[in-house]
Write a protein that holds these residues in place. Structure first.
Motif, PDB file in Angstrom:
ATOM      1  N   ILE A   1       0.812  -1.219   0.000  1.00 15.83           N
ATOM      2  CA  ILE A   1       0.000   0.000   0.000  1.00 15.83           C
ATOM      3  C   ILE A   1       0.845   1.269   0.000  1.00 15.83           C
ATOM      4  CG2 ILE A   1      -1.957  -1.133   1.138  1.00 15.83           C
ATOM      5  CD1 ILE A   1      -1.111   0.258   3.750  1.00 15.83           C
ATOM      6  N   SER A   2       2.156   1.114   0.023  1.00 15.07           N
ATOM      7  CA  SER A   2       3.038   2.279   0.039  1.00 15.07           C
ATOM      8  C   SER A   2       3.162   2.886  -1.350  1.00 15.07           C
ATOM      9  CB  SER A   2       4.429   1.859   0.537  1.00 15.07           C
ATOM     10  OG  SER A   2       5.098   1.093  -0.459  1.00 15.07           O
ATOM     11  N   SER A   3       3.904   3.974  -1.438  1.00  9.46           N
ATOM     12  CA  SER A   3       4.119   4.624  -2.726  1.00  9.46           C
ATOM     13  C   SER A   3       4.999   3.788  -3.642  1.00  9.46           C
ATOM     14  CB  SER A   3       4.749   6.004  -2.522  1.00  9.46           C
ATOM     15  OG  SER A   3       5.978   5.884  -1.821  1.00  9.46           O
ATOM     16  N   GLY A   4       5.593   2.736  -3.102  1.00 10.49           N
ATOM     17  CA  GLY A   4       6.409   1.839  -3.908  1.00 10.49           C
ATOM     18  C   GLY A   4       5.727   0.502  -4.134  1.00 10.49           C
ATOM     19  N   GLY A   5       4.407   0.471  -3.972  1.00  5.84           N
ATOM     20  CA  GLY A   5       3.663  -0.772  -4.099  1.00  5.84           C
ATOM     21  C   GLY A   5       3.065  -0.973  -5.474  1.00  5.84           C
ATOM     22  N   THR A   6       1.823  -1.466  -5.515  1.00  6.89           N
ATOM     23  CA  THR A   6       1.128  -1.742  -6.774  1.00  6.89           C
ATOM     24  C   THR A   6      -0.271  -1.134  -6.728  1.00  6.89           C
ATOM     25  OG1 THR A   6       0.426  -3.867  -5.846  1.00  6.89           O
ATOM     26  CG2 THR A   6       2.355  -3.881  -7.284  1.00  6.89           C
ATOM     27  N   TRP A   7      -0.939  -1.073  -7.881  1.00 11.08           N
ATOM     28  CA  TRP A   7      -2.243  -0.401  -7.903  1.00 11.08           C
ATOM     29  C   TRP A   7      -3.361  -1.277  -7.345  1.00 11.08           C
ATOM     30  CZ3 TRP A   7      -7.012  -0.875 -10.388  1.00 11.08           C
ATOM     31  CH2 TRP A   7      -7.127  -1.828 -11.402  1.00 11.08           C
ATOM     32  N   ILE A   8      -3.166  -2.593  -7.369  1.00 10.77           N
ATOM     33  CA  ILE A   8      -4.131  -3.479  -6.712  1.00 10.77           C
ATOM     34  C   ILE A   8      -3.427  -4.196  -5.571  1.00 10.77           C
ATOM     35  CG2 ILE A   8      -5.619  -5.504  -6.926  1.00 10.77           C
ATOM     36  CD1 ILE A   8      -5.997  -4.878  -9.822  1.00 10.77           C
TER      37      ILE A   8
ATOM     38  N   ALA B   1     -10.136  10.325 -23.847  1.00  9.03           N
ATOM     39  CA  ALA B   1      -9.206  11.320 -24.386  1.00  9.03           C
ATOM     40  C   ALA B   1      -7.813  10.728 -24.610  1.00  9.03           C
ATOM     41  CB  ALA B   1      -9.118  12.518 -23.451  1.00  9.03           C
ATOM     42  N   GLY B   2      -7.668   9.424 -24.297  1.00  7.84           N
ATOM     43  CA  GLY B   2      -6.378   8.771 -24.491  1.00  7.84           C
ATOM     44  C   GLY B   2      -5.417   8.930 -23.336  1.00  7.84           C
ATOM     45  N   LYS B   3      -5.891   9.466 -22.217  1.00  2.37           N
ATOM     46  CA  LYS B   3      -5.029   9.663 -21.057  1.00  2.37           C
ATOM     47  C   LYS B   3      -5.064   8.430 -20.147  1.00  2.37           C
ATOM     48  CE  LYS B   3      -5.635  14.695 -20.903  1.00  2.37           C
ATOM     49  NZ  LYS B   3      -6.071  15.845 -20.071  1.00  2.37           N
ATOM     50  N   ASP B   4      -3.982   8.203 -19.403  1.00  3.58           N
ATOM     51  CA  ASP B   4      -3.916   7.085 -18.472  1.00  3.58           C
ATOM     52  C   ASP B   4      -4.955   7.246 -17.364  1.00  3.58           C
ATOM     53  OD1 ASP B   4      -1.721   5.744 -19.677  1.00  3.58           O
ATOM     54  OD2 ASP B   4      -0.351   7.207 -18.785  1.00  3.58           O
ATOM     55  N   VAL B   5      -5.588   6.150 -16.987  1.00  4.42           N
ATOM     56  CA  VAL B   5      -6.602   6.165 -15.932  1.00  4.42           C
ATOM     57  C   VAL B   5      -5.932   5.921 -14.589  1.00  4.42           C
ATOM     58  CG1 VAL B   5      -8.678   5.063 -15.021  1.00  4.42           C
ATOM     59  CG2 VAL B   5      -8.408   5.380 -17.498  1.00  4.42           C
ATOM     60  N   ILE B   6      -6.176   6.813 -13.646  1.00  7.50           N
ATOM     61  CA  ILE B   6      -5.632   6.696 -12.295  1.00  7.50           C
ATOM     62  C   ILE B   6      -6.587   5.864 -11.445  1.00  7.50           C
ATOM     63  CG2 ILE B   6      -4.840   7.958 -10.251  1.00  7.50           C
ATOM     64  CD1 ILE B   6      -3.190   8.436 -12.815  1.00  7.50           C
ATOM     65  N   GLN B   7      -6.061   4.898 -10.700  1.00  6.22           N
ATOM     66  CA  GLN B   7      -6.910   4.059  -9.843  1.00  6.22           C
ATOM     67  C   GLN B   7      -6.063   3.323  -8.808  1.00  6.22           C
ATOM     68  OE1 GLN B   7      -9.210   1.135 -11.963  1.00  6.22           O
ATOM     69  NE2 GLN B   7     -10.429   0.559 -10.189  1.00  6.22           N
ATOM     70  N   ARG B   8      -6.647   3.064  -7.645  1.00  5.48           N
ATOM     71  CA  ARG B   8      -6.002   2.253  -6.596  1.00  5.48           C
ATOM     72  C   ARG B   8      -7.100   1.401  -5.963  1.00  5.48           C
ATOM     73  NH1 ARG B   8      -1.300   3.162  -3.224  1.00  5.48           N
ATOM     74  NH2 ARG B   8      -0.257   1.132  -3.271  1.00  5.48           N
ATOM     75  N   LYS B   9      -6.826   0.145  -5.762  1.00 10.99           N
ATOM     76  CA  LYS B   9      -7.852  -0.774  -5.277  1.00 10.99           C
ATOM     77  C   LYS B   9      -7.308  -1.670  -4.173  1.00 10.99           C
ATOM     78  CE  LYS B   9     -10.668  -4.644  -7.033  1.00 10.99           C
ATOM     79  NZ  LYS B   9     -11.065  -5.366  -8.270  1.00 10.99           N
ATOM     80  N   VAL B  10      -8.028  -1.707  -3.038  1.00 11.72           N
ATOM     81  CA  VAL B  10      -7.718  -2.636  -1.958  1.00 11.72           C
ATOM     82  C   VAL B  10      -8.794  -3.716  -1.982  1.00 11.72           C
ATOM     83  CG1 VAL B  10      -7.394  -2.928   0.523  1.00 11.72           C
ATOM     84  CG2 VAL B  10      -6.652  -0.801  -0.586  1.00 11.72           C
ATOM     85  N   ALA B  11      -8.401  -4.928  -2.339  1.00  8.51           N
ATOM     86  CA  ALA B  11      -9.346  -6.034  -2.501  1.00  8.51           C
ATOM     87  C   ALA B  11      -9.312  -6.926  -1.268  1.00  8.51           C
ATOM     88  CB  ALA B  11      -8.999  -6.842  -3.752  1.00  8.51           C
TER      89      ALA B  11
END
Length: 212
Positions: A83-90, A117-127
């Motif tokens: 969950i840190s800034s050096g982790g992963t989005w899921i 618009a072709g821009k990267d989608v920002i997302q973070r998920k805790v499953a």
């Protein structure tokens, strides 16, 4: 004459049969004779990838829900790293976890998709769950911590239970089929205004702005 007609008819039947047999062996345009395989979906990563001895596995998949890597964790140390800034989005847990200190979801992550618009989608998920290849939830887990601060934009907690207080500093935070046994505090009015939770989610405590 009658025998000749019978002979002609027999030849025609034989000819048609031969052409039919050949046609069956040909591959039709746009079809495949190779059996199709299915790549595990995002939350199914928790059951498909398992976990390493260190308690964390980085599992890559090309499905729409998990184009980049995901962290599969089964202990507190691995979860904190994920969950840190050096982790992963899921971040997906594989069992109930209790962390006896304050934690935070940090960093901005892209989910591998593009918007209109072709821009990267920002997302973070805790499953907080496991799921099979048919997207059927097979297990739900509980994450416990005194305080969980959500600093990652476009974040969500899904399909499980969090015991403790949530502090939300970003907009568009979501609860999806998740129960919070505690309070949800927002550090800004915008964070509270853009907060969403579906009909299957529940917060047992307060939902209010609390600037820190």
């Amino acid at each position: 004459m009658k025998n000749r007609n019978l002979l002609v008819a027999a030849v025609l039947v034989l000819t048609i049969s031969l052409f039919s047999g050949c046609a069956k062996k040909e591959q039709l345009p746009g079809t495949s004779t190779t059996p199709q395989t299915t790549t595990p979906t995002t939350a199914a990563i928790t059951t498909a990838a398992g976990s390493t001895a260190a308690g964390s596995t980085s599992a890559a998949t090309s499905t729409a829900d998990a184009i980049t890597s995901a962290s599969i964790v089964d202990n507190a140390a691995a979860f904190e790293k994920a969950i840190s800034s050096g982790g992963t989005w899921i971040i997906a847990i594989t069992k109930d976890l209790t962390i006896n200190k304050d934690i935070s979801l940090d960093g901005e992550y892209k989910n591998g998709k593009k918007d209109t618009a072709g821009k990267d989608v920002i997302q973070r998920k805790v499953a907080l769950y496991a799921q099979d290849k048919d997207r059927k939830i097979t297990a739900r887990y509980t994450l416990t911590a005194p305080k969980f601060t959500i600093n990652s934009p476009e974040a969500s907690i899904q399909h499980g239970t969090f015991k403790g207080d949530l502090y939300v500093t970003v907009k568009n935070f979501q609860l999806v089929d998740t129960k919070v046994e505690g309070n949800v505090y927002f550090t800004t009015e915008e964070a509270k205004k853009t907060f969403k939770m579906d009909g299957d989610s529940k917060v047992t405590g307060k939902q209010e702005v609390k600037k820190t």
